[in-house]
Design an enzyme around this catalytic site. Structure first.
Site, PDB file in Angstrom:
ATOM      1  N   GLY A   1      -4.624   5.774  -0.479  1.00 35.95           N
ATOM      2  CA  GLY A   1      -3.630   6.839  -0.451  1.00 35.95           C
ATOM      3  C   GLY A   1      -2.654   6.871  -1.611  1.00 35.95           C
TER       4      GLY A   1
ATOM      5  CD  GLU B   1       1.372   1.666   1.682  1.00 35.06           C
ATOM      6  OE1 GLU B   1       0.694   2.669   1.392  1.00 35.06           O
ATOM      7  OE2 GLU B   1       1.044   0.862   2.549  1.00 35.06           O
ATOM      8  CG  ASP B   2      -0.325   6.791   1.051  1.00 32.83           C
ATOM      9  OD1 ASP B   2      -0.144   5.587   1.306  1.00 32.83           O
ATOM     10  OD2 ASP B   2      -1.158   7.480   1.674  1.00 32.83           O
TER      11      ASP B   2
ATOM     12  CG  ASP C   1       3.458   5.980  10.691  1.00 27.13           C
ATOM     13  OD1 ASP C   1       4.451   5.991  11.415  1.00 27.13           O
ATOM     14  OD2 ASP C   1       2.446   6.640  10.971  1.00 27.13           O
TER      15      ASP C   1
ATOM     16  CE  LYS D   1       4.818  10.875   9.109  1.00 27.93           C
ATOM     17  NZ  LYS D   1       3.548  10.984   9.885  1.00 27.93           N
TER      18      LYS D   1
ATOM     19  CG  PHE E   1      -1.915  13.903  10.297  1.00 30.57           C
ATOM     20  CD1 PHE E   1      -2.545  14.152   9.097  1.00 30.57           C
ATOM     21  CD2 PHE E   1      -2.293  12.786  11.023  1.00 30.57           C
ATOM     22  CE1 PHE E   1      -3.538  13.321   8.624  1.00 30.57           C
ATOM     23  CE2 PHE E   1      -3.290  11.947  10.559  1.00 30.57           C
ATOM     24  CZ  PHE E   1      -3.914  12.216   9.359  1.00 30.57           C
ATOM     25  CB  VAL E   2       2.042  14.775   5.558  1.00 27.49           C
ATOM     26  CG1 VAL E   2       3.219  15.440   6.226  1.00 27.49           C
ATOM     27  CG2 VAL E   2       2.255  13.268   5.479  1.00 27.49           C
TER      28      VAL E   2
ATOM     29  CG  ASP F   1      -7.330  10.189   4.219  1.00 28.08           C
ATOM     30  OD1 ASP F   1      -6.294   9.521   4.394  1.00 28.08           O
ATOM     31  OD2 ASP F   1      -8.407   9.895   4.746  1.00 28.08           O
TER      32      ASP F   1
HETATM   33  C1  PRP Z   1      -1.925   4.615   5.382  1.00 25.84           C
HETATM   34  C2  PRP Z   1      -0.968   4.475   4.233  1.00 25.84           C
HETATM   35  C3  PRP Z   1      -0.358   3.126   4.442  1.00 25.84           C
HETATM   36  C4  PRP Z   1      -0.441   2.945   5.921  1.00 25.84           C
HETATM   37  C5  PRP Z   1       0.936   3.082   6.496  1.00 25.84           C
HETATM   38  O1  PRP Z   1      -3.117   4.005   5.024  1.00 25.84           O
HETATM   39  O2  PRP Z   1      -1.632   4.576   3.006  1.00 25.84           O
HETATM   40  O3  PRP Z   1      -1.080   2.126   3.762  1.00 25.84           O
HETATM   41  O4  PRP Z   1      -1.305   3.936   6.441  1.00 25.84           O
HETATM   42  O5  PRP Z   1       0.908   2.947   7.909  1.00 25.84           O
HETATM   43  P1  PRP Z   1       1.745   1.854   8.656  1.00 25.84           P
HETATM   44  O6  PRP Z   1       3.138   1.838   8.097  1.00 25.84           O
HETATM   45  O7  PRP Z   1       1.720   2.335  10.095  1.00 25.84           O
HETATM   46  O8  PRP Z   1       1.047   0.550   8.511  1.00 25.84           O
HETATM   47  P2  PRP Z   1      -4.541   4.367   5.670  1.00 25.84           P
HETATM   48  O9  PRP Z   1      -4.969   3.256   6.572  1.00 25.84           O
HETATM   49  O10 PRP Z   1      -4.471   5.727   6.269  1.00 25.84           O
HETATM   50  O11 PRP Z   1      -5.551   4.336   4.481  1.00 25.84           O
HETATM   51  P3  PRP Z   1      -5.622   5.216   3.136  1.00 25.84           P
HETATM   52  O12 PRP Z   1      -4.489   4.775   2.262  1.00 25.84           O
HETATM   53  O13 PRP Z   1      -6.949   4.855   2.572  1.00 25.84           O
HETATM   54  O14 PRP Z   1      -5.509   6.671   3.501  1.00 25.84           O
END
Ligand code: PRP
Length: 270
Positions: A130, A185-186, A189, A217, A243-244, A250
């Site tokens: 991400g 990070e993107d 959460d 968030k 959900f963004v 993605d």
């Molecule tokens: C997303 C995002 C962070 C994580 C945050 O990754 O990139 O790494 O979730 O969530 P959290 O704070 O609840 O741990 P994802 O697993 O969706 O993978 P991606 O980056 O490949 O989209």
């Protein structure tokens, strides 16, 4: 350009084109849209063409033909079809490309100022997948000699809720021992992923660990993470609890390429 000798073939393409959705509010107008027909066509014929390639009259015929057969939805993959835009799955745009660019420049300037005097080598580590867009924009705007690497962690997979158990799928290659690591990070959460990664970098001997997330968030936080040494926390925007997608983020590997951030229509994942 479609060669003149290909006009008969093009006519056959038109007859075989699968229907496309009628409403594509975020897509370019049909006259500027590009149609991909590579599943049926091989060189020397073009595998895609724009309406303008066909000339105004043929282009209008094509548009009329396509829209007359338009259903409310079309398959994403599978049988050959006109490329379907995922942008129709979006509810609204939260941050435009320009707004993102301005904010990324601000964060990059802030980080650059902070790390100039940190007295350690800096490794900027993006969390794949991400963060790849944000990482690229950020390090180019920082304009400092930093090492750049990626780490791949999985916690969501194709789900919309974190499973709370991040796992490293691919570790960094850069030696982070004694370095100031900036985890990029993107989105943050629950905080599970970051908490896990900060511990991981600490165990590898990082002297300091900062975090720079494009979106945050805070209302969803379940794990409070602690930075290491004189590490700092940077964030681009506080994100509403929806959900963004876009700008690297993605839904089932879709929409990462979008240059803006948008809210996914709830019916797409509920
Ligand atoms: C997303 C995002 C962070 C994580 C945050 O990754 O990139 O790494 O979730 O969530 P959290 O704070 O609840 O741990 P994802 O697993 O969706 O993978 P991606 O980056 O490949 O989209």
């Amino acid at each position: 350009m479609v060669p003149a000798s290909a006009s008969a073939t093009a006519t056959r393409w038109w007859r075989r084109l699968a229907p496309v959705p009628q409403a594509m509010p975020l897509s370019p107008p049909a006259s500027r849209r590009r149609f991909h027909v590579g599943d049926w066509c091989r060189p020397p014929f073009p595998t895609s063409f724009a309406v303008t390639d066909l000339g105004p009259r043929r282009g209008q015929v094509l548009i009329s033909f396509l829209t007359s057969r338009a259903p409310s939805s079309a398959p994403l993959r599978g049988t050959p079809t006109v490329a379907r835009s995922w942008e129709e799955d979006l509810e609204r745009i939260l941050w435009t490309e320009d707004e993102i660019a301005a904010r990324v420049s601000e964060i990059a300037a802030e980080i650059s100022e902070d790390i100039k005097g940190c007295g350690a080598e800096v490794a900027v580590v993006g969390v794949a997948t991400g963060a790849f867009v944000f990482l690229a924009d950020l390090v180019r705007r920082m304009g400092l000699p930093v090492a750049v690497d990626l780490i791949r962690v999985e916690s969501y997979g194709s789900r919309t809720e974190s499973n709370g158990a991040p796992a490293i799928v691919s570790d960094v290659r850069v030696d982070v021992e004694g370095k100031h690591v900036i985890l990029v990070e993107d989105i943050v959460d629950t905080g599970n992923t970051l908490s896990f990664l900060i511990s991981h970098m600490k165990s590898k001997g990082a002297r300091a660990v900062s975090v720079c997330t494009f979106l945050d968030k805070p209302g969803r936080r379940k794990v409070q993470f602690e930075l290491v040494g004189d590490g700092k926390f940077y964030r681009g925007f506080v994100c509403p609890d929806c959900f963004v997608v876009g700008y690297g983020m993605d839904f089932s590997e879709r929409c990462r390429y979008l240059p803006f951030v948008a809210v996914l229509k709830p019916e797409k994942y509920t």
